[in-house]
Design a protein around this motif. Structure first.
Motif, mmCIF file in Angstrom:
data_model
loop_
_atom_site.group_PDB
_atom_site.id
_atom_site.type_symbol
_atom_site.label_atom_id
_atom_site.label_comp_id
_atom_site.label_asym_id
_atom_site.label_seq_id
_atom_site.Cartn_x
_atom_site.Cartn_y
_atom_site.Cartn_z
ATOM 1 N N GLY A 42 112.567 7.687 39.498
ATOM 2 C CA GLY A 42 113.234 7.048 38.372
ATOM 3 C C GLY A 42 112.798 5.629 38.126
ATOM 4 N N THR A 43 111.652 5.218 38.741
ATOM 5 C CA THR A 43 111.198 3.837 38.609
ATOM 6 C C THR A 43 110.891 3.460 37.178
ATOM 7 O OG1 THR A 43 110.345 3.675 40.855
ATOM 8 C CG2 THR A 43 109.320 2.273 39.215
ATOM 9 N N SER A 44 110.198 4.337 36.466
ATOM 10 C CA SER A 44 109.827 4.042 35.083
ATOM 11 C C SER A 44 109.604 5.353 34.350
ATOM 12 C CB SER A 44 108.554 3.186 35.031
ATOM 13 O OG SER A 44 107.435 3.918 35.504
ATOM 14 N N GLU A 45 109.406 5.237 33.060
ATOM 15 C CA GLU A 45 109.142 6.416 32.247
ATOM 16 C C GLU A 45 107.749 6.950 32.559
ATOM 17 O OE1 GLU A 45 111.517 7.761 30.559
ATOM 18 O OE2 GLU A 45 112.857 6.085 30.999
ATOM 19 N N ALA A 46 107.619 8.259 32.543
ATOM 20 C CA ALA A 46 106.338 8.887 32.866
ATOM 21 C C ALA A 46 105.293 8.560 31.808
ATOM 22 C CB ALA A 46 106.502 10.395 32.987
ATOM 23 N N SER A 47 104.055 8.366 32.281
ATOM 24 C CA SER A 47 102.922 8.127 31.396
ATOM 25 C C SER A 47 102.227 9.458 31.114
ATOM 26 C CB SER A 47 101.946 7.141 32.044
ATOM 27 O OG SER A 47 100.723 7.101 31.355
ATOM 28 N N PRO A 48 101.628 9.622 29.925
ATOM 29 C CA PRO A 48 100.945 10.893 29.608
ATOM 30 C C PRO A 48 99.824 11.240 30.592
ATOM 31 C CG PRO A 48 101.264 9.574 27.631
ATOM 32 C CD PRO A 48 101.639 8.703 28.782
ATOM 33 N N THR A 49 99.237 10.212 31.233
ATOM 34 C CA THR A 49 98.104 10.457 32.131
ATOM 35 C C THR A 49 98.528 10.651 33.589
ATOM 36 O OG1 THR A 49 97.783 8.074 32.434
ATOM 37 C CG2 THR A 49 96.563 9.135 30.641
ATOM 38 N N ASP A 50 99.810 10.464 33.888
ATOM 39 C CA ASP A 50 100.252 10.553 35.281
ATOM 40 C C ASP A 50 99.967 11.922 35.891
ATOM 41 O OD1 ASP A 50 101.067 7.969 35.215
ATOM 42 O OD2 ASP A 50 103.213 8.385 35.104
ATOM 43 N N ALA B 34 128.713 12.871 41.042
ATOM 44 C CA ALA B 34 128.549 12.946 39.584
ATOM 45 C C ALA B 34 127.244 12.292 39.134
ATOM 46 C CB ALA B 34 129.739 12.264 38.902
ATOM 47 N N TYR B 35 126.864 11.177 39.785
ATOM 48 C CA TYR B 35 125.591 10.529 39.437
ATOM 49 C C TYR B 35 124.419 11.468 39.713
ATOM 50 C CZ TYR B 35 127.645 5.875 38.744
ATOM 51 O OH TYR B 35 128.348 4.793 38.263
ATOM 52 N N SER B 36 124.472 12.189 40.827
ATOM 53 C CA SER B 36 123.365 13.083 41.165
ATOM 54 C C SER B 36 123.242 14.229 40.177
ATOM 55 C CB SER B 36 123.547 13.628 42.587
ATOM 56 O OG SER B 36 124.654 14.505 42.657
ATOM 57 N N ARG B 37 124.365 14.604 39.537
ATOM 58 C CA ARG B 37 124.306 15.678 38.533
ATOM 59 C C ARG B 37 123.780 15.150 37.198
ATOM 60 N NH1 ARG B 37 127.718 19.823 40.395
ATOM 61 N NH2 ARG B 37 127.661 19.696 42.686
ATOM 62 N N PHE C 169 121.577 12.514 36.936
ATOM 63 C CA PHE C 169 120.194 12.037 37.065
ATOM 64 C C PHE C 169 119.485 12.857 38.147
ATOM 65 C CE2 PHE C 169 122.730 8.361 35.724
ATOM 66 C CZ PHE C 169 122.047 7.991 34.558
ATOM 67 N N ALA C 170 118.420 13.539 37.728
ATOM 68 C CA ALA C 170 117.709 14.445 38.644
ATOM 69 C C ALA C 170 117.064 13.711 39.813
ATOM 70 C CB ALA C 170 116.644 15.221 37.873
ATOM 71 N N PHE C 171 116.730 12.428 39.635
ATOM 72 C CA PHE C 171 116.041 11.697 40.690
ATOM 73 C C PHE C 171 117.006 11.071 41.695
ATOM 74 C CE2 PHE C 171 116.584 8.926 37.017
ATOM 75 C CZ PHE C 171 117.202 7.816 37.564
ATOM 76 N N LEU C 172 118.316 11.254 41.505
ATOM 77 C CA LEU C 172 119.307 10.695 42.418
ATOM 78 C C LEU C 172 119.910 11.782 43.307
ATOM 79 C CD1 LEU C 172 121.299 8.169 40.179
ATOM 80 C CD2 LEU C 172 119.570 7.649 41.906
#
Length: 448
Positions: A102-110, A234-237, A239-242
């Motif tokens: 969840g650090t940042s939004e995914a880039s198209p090239t990642d 509830a946070y884990s539900r 946000f998938a990365f938590l």
């Protein structure tokens, strides 16, 4: 030089000359396979870590020590944190780096340029606050349980490069808390901690492994409390990365009973990301080192629960998946890394080369035999030509002299013992021709 040594050296020379083209072809194919497969990794690799006194820095030192045993130098590249590591990876300034979910939004090239070496550990969100800073509206003993209770407080959420500001923005937004209702700051970890202990900040937020020295210190500082995320499930539900995490009662200090009760936290998973261009052998070494570094039991995990291939936002490298699930390859358990790695990555190519060269190797014995026998058989052409000339010659003395010269040369021919019968057959045939010449010309004499 004795005759036996001379004979041995000549035999070896014949064997080397006969097998020479075969050996050259084998070496050329092996060199081509080595160049194509590039089995051995570079001796230097760059690992993006984090700020001073962070868990990332500590883990980076452990990886450097582990890989140094196999002759790999790990250059540790300090950074501001997770988001900064991801930037360094995208820009090609680092080969590997610790990145929090969840650090940042995914880039198209990642998806094409980056891959994961597995989930290493949970990195809980630590929200420390002064007991005196808790709003009076909170129930005694004035503890914080909800992010909505932070409104009006002075809160440091870390530097932009750490990824924590982006994470906190997502959490505050999910609670419909306007960041402008908080006095937010983005100091680096050490200055923020100093300001917090000096009373210049009401709360401070980390997202770090429990091994971080700052976390260890604040957990045991009088007057400093850790926020209990009562809604961690509830946070884990949302946000998938938590993931929900529980800090067990007394785990920090059993004698002092710190913490005094189970504390509920939310925790993103930290992974070790790498560029897809990183050498596969290096990925294997890092994954194996991760098994040792992160495989023990801890505050938020059981033994051998991490590393694993779950909760990865990017594809997991095949080398890492094999190493995490299967451990060290068989050869690496008994041989030095460089030898085992070379064999493991070259065995298929060597098998193919062997399959090609094995039929070709059958040419060597006939070629060796031809080379040795040619020393003898080349004289038969002259012997036949001399015998033909003798039928029309009126004076055979010149032919006898030539035949004697041939006999002297035949005496000096050196062949292995297994071919001496053919050498003696040549000399016998020379004698037969000499007798024939003598019958034709009684004036001729024997060998001179």
């Amino acid at each position: 030089m004795t005759k036996s040594i001379r004979f041995t050296l000549l035999s070896l020379r014949d064997l080397l000359v006969s097998a020479g083209p075969f050996v050259v072809l084998a070496v050329a194919l092996l060199a081509l396979a080595y160049w194509w497969l590039d089995p051995n990794p570079p001796k230097h690799v760059t690992l993006a870590t984090g700020p001073a006194q962070s868990a990332y820095e500590e883990f980076g030192k452990r990886y450097a020590k582990a890989l140094a045993k196999d002759g790999i130098t790990v250059d540790l590249l300090p950074s501001e944190g997770s988001a900064d590591n991801l930037r360094l990876l995208r820009e090609g300034k680092a080969d590997l780096g610790f990145v929090q979910g969840g650090t940042s939004e995914a880039s198209p090239t990642d998806e094409t340029e980056l891959e994961s070496l597995g989930s290493l550990f949970l990195e809980p969100v630590w929200l420390f606050y002064h007991a005196t800073a808790a709003p009076a509206t909170t129930a005694p003993p004035h503890t914080l349980e909800f992010l909505t209770q932070l409104q009006g407080l002075r809160v440091n959420v870390g530097t932009p490069g750490s990824g924590v500001p982006n994470l906190m923005n997502k959490l505050l937004d999910s609670n419909r808390v306007d960041p402008r209702t908080l006095a937010l700051s983005q100091l680096e970890q050490t200055p923020a901690t100093v300001a917090f202990l000096a009373g210049e900040l009401d709360a401070i937020v980390f997202a770090s492994a429990p091994e971080a020295p700052m976390v260890q210190m604040l957990l045991q500082t009088p007057g400093v409390k850790l926020m209990d995320f009562a809604q961690s499930e509830a946070y884990s539900r949302r946000f998938a990365f938590l993931s929900p995490a529980v800090l067990p009662r007394g785990v920090v200090d059993l004698a002092s009973n710190i913490p005094a009760q189970n504390m509920h936290l939310v925790a993103p998973t930290t992974t070790l990301l790498t560029r897809t261009s990183t050498h596969p052998a290096l990925l294997q070494l890092f994954a194996l080192a991760g098994n040792s570094i992160h495989g023990s039991a801890g505050w938020f995990k059981h033994a051998r629960e991490y590393p694993n291939v779950r909760n990865n936002e990017l594809p997991v490298a095949q080398e890492a998946e094999r190493s995490i699930q299967g451990g060290a390859p068989l050869l690496q358990r008994y041989l030095p890394f460089w030898v085992a790695n070379l064999v493991e990555r070259m065995w298929l190519a060597m098998g193919i080369i062997l399959a090609v060269l094995l039929p070709l190797s059958r040419v060597i014995p006939p070629l060796y035999a031809f080379r040795v026998r040619s020393r003898i058989f080349r004289w038969y052409a002259q012997l036949r030509e001399l015998e033909t000339r003798a039928e029309d010659a009126h004076d055979s003395s010149a032919l006898v002299a030539e035949l004697n010269q041939m006999d002297r040369h035949a005496e000096k021919i050196v062949v292995p013992l297994s071919y001496t019968d053919e050498l003696y057959a040549l000399r016998n045939n020379i004698q037969l021709v000499r007798k024939k010449l003598q019958r034709n010309d009684p004036r001729s004499t024997g060998p001179q």
